[in-house]
Scaffold this motif. Structure first.
Motif, short mmCIF file in Angstrom:
data_model
loop_
_atom_site.label_atom_id
_atom_site.label_comp_id
_atom_site.label_asym_id
_atom_site.label_seq_id
_atom_site.Cartn_x
_atom_site.Cartn_y
_atom_site.Cartn_z
N SER A 102 11.28 5.19 -5.50
CA SER A 102 10.12 4.65 -4.78
C SER A 102 10.25 4.88 -3.29
O SER A 102 9.23 4.94 -2.58
N ALA A 106 7.20 6.45 -1.36
CA ALA A 106 6.65 5.72 -0.22
C ALA A 106 6.56 6.62 1.01
O ALA A 106 5.56 6.59 1.74
N GLU A 344 -0.97 7.11 -4.03
CA GLU A 344 -0.80 5.68 -4.27
C GLU A 344 -0.42 5.42 -5.74
O GLU A 344 0.41 4.55 -6.03
N GLY A 369 7.44 -3.78 -7.86
CA GLY A 369 6.97 -3.84 -6.48
C GLY A 369 5.50 -3.54 -6.37
O GLY A 369 4.88 -2.94 -7.26
N ALA A 370 4.91 -3.94 -5.26
CA ALA A 370 3.49 -3.74 -5.03
C ALA A 370 3.25 -2.51 -4.16
O ALA A 370 3.97 -2.30 -3.18
N THR A 371 2.26 -1.69 -4.52
CA THR A 371 1.96 -0.49 -3.73
C THR A 371 1.49 -0.84 -2.34
O THR A 371 1.63 -0.07 -1.40
N LEU A 372 0.92 -2.04 -2.18
CA LEU A 372 0.42 -2.45 -0.86
C LEU A 372 1.53 -2.72 0.12
O LEU A 372 1.28 -2.90 1.33
N ASP A 373 2.78 -2.75 -0.35
CA ASP A 373 3.91 -2.99 0.53
C ASP A 373 4.22 -1.81 1.43
O ASP A 373 4.96 -1.92 2.40
N VAL A 374 3.62 -0.64 1.13
CA VAL A 374 3.84 0.54 1.96
C VAL A 374 2.90 0.47 3.17
O VAL A 374 1.67 0.39 2.99
N PRO A 375 3.43 0.47 4.41
CA PRO A 375 2.58 0.38 5.58
C PRO A 375 1.61 1.56 5.66
O PRO A 375 1.94 2.68 5.25
#
Length: 376
Positions: A102, A106, A344, A369-375
């Motif tokens: 990941s 990411a 994504e 983990g959540a994909t939204l955690d990637v800035p």
């Protein structure tokens, strides 16, 4: 396709690279050239395909004619080569997995967002018209509220200890069956239902602790030579997964050593009003059932944009790839097509695979983990 479509170049010209090339030629997308794993092999295949052979990735990326890079190489080159392609200003259509971790996916997702280029991951099974219909049925409420999911992806091609592919020799830190075919099943479930996996409990097993590999290069699904050597296998041949989608539970079975199953991908959605099942080996059909009515078979929708031939004229795997690529190239001049997987979605698949691997190691459920955690 219009004459303004940018030219493509293929990195990797094995089984899946050839499938990309066939689809691109069907769609009328111009292909500038190819890059294989070794120069003499690249020249031989390029001559056979009447394409330009690139001696290196630098030469490919420096070619101003190339607008889209198709990543069809081994898993471990996806991240570094995709990042270089984005930095060179190319659009990227990548095979899955997007990366072997990941962290890799990411980085690619961040790079894609910053580049302004279009990116996609080839989760081929989204390209079937029946899958699109299944998604519409599920998310349109035809089955009621989703109660549970069940599915499997079963293959036989690695049943014997003498069966070999480069995936079998992956290092211990990687998965094989879960990453290779489980990622397809997880993406299919996530896409069709719109549900995000929350946690996974997994059990991996390996049928052959030792296999034999040919001395020399072997393409995917090709038969080996006579000279072989033994090597230790550190990746799984099969896996059982129990997935929690926030209260909706799923049971998935994966195997690359399942006698009688060639490419048996199946997903069933069970709801409060009925159930629907799609099977890749009967790709134009949906099995629909309810308590009040008998089981029914619904065939592909002849009016769907992913349908190109009348009912009774089968459309299969090559057609699904062509649908995905058609949607990707159409989106280069406008908004991306939401029906195909983006970086994504490749990152989401990597998070799912990592959670399954972590659960296997600990024997406990692992959080996804959540994909939204990637800035952004």
């Amino acid at each position: 396709m219009t004459p303004s479509v940018p030219q493509a170049a293929l990195v990797g010209i094995g089984f899946i690279g050839q499938a990309h090339l066939e689809a691109l030629r069907r769609l009328g997308v111009p292909v500038a050239g190819v890059l294989g794993h070794e120069e003499s092999y690249t020249r031989r295949e390029a001559a056979r395909l009447n394409l330009r052979p690139y001696a290196s990735l630098d030469e490919l990326l420096d070619d101003p004619a190339v607008g889209v890079v198709h990543q069809c190489g081994p898993n471990d080159v996806h991240a570094p080569q995709n990042l270089r392609a984005l930095a060179a200003g190319k659009h990227v259509f990548s095979e899955k997995p997007l990366g072997v971790s990941s962290a890799e996916t990411a980085r690619q997702l961040q790079a894609a967002r910053a580049s302004g280029r279009q990116t996609a991951v080839n989760f081929t099974y989204r390209g079937y018209a029946a899958v699109q219909t299944l998604r519409d049925l599920v998310q349109g409420g035809e089955l009621g509220e989703i109660v549970s999911l069940r599915g499997h992806y079963l293959q036989v091609w690695l049943l014997y200890a003498s069966d070999f592919n480069w995936r079998v020799g992956a290092p211990a830190r990687e998965t094989r069956a879960v990453s290779d075919i489980g990622s397809h099943l997880s993406d299919l479930a996530r896409y069709v239902t719109g549900l995000e996996p929350q946690r996974v409990q997994a059990r991996f097993s390996t049928l052959h602790a030792e296999r034999r590999r040919p001395l020399g290069t072997l393409q995917t699904f090709a038969s080996g030579g006579t000279e072989t050597e033994a090597f230790a296998v550190t990746t799984e041949d099969q896996a059982s997964l129990w997935v929690d989608y926030g209260g909706v539970h799923a049971s998935f079975e994966l195997s690359q050593v399942a006698p009688g199953h060639k490419n048996d991908l199946e997903l069933e959605i069970l709801g409060t009003r009925g159930s629907a099942r799609w099977r890749q080996e009967r790709p134009e059909e949906l099995d629909l059932s309810s308590r009040e009515t008998r089981r029914a078979v619904q065939h592909k929708d002849p009016a769907h944009p992913f349908t190109h031939y009348p009912s009774g004229h089968p459309e299969g795997y090559p057609d699904a790839i062509a649908n995905v690529l058609r949607a990707f190239y159409a989106g280069l001049s406008g908004a991306p097509d939401p029906r195909i997987a983006r970086f994504e979605d490749g990152h989401a698949a990597a998070l799912f695979v990592e959670a399954a691997y972590a659960s296997h190691l600990t024997g406990q459920p692992a959080e996804v983990g959540a994909t939204l955690d990637v800035p952004a």
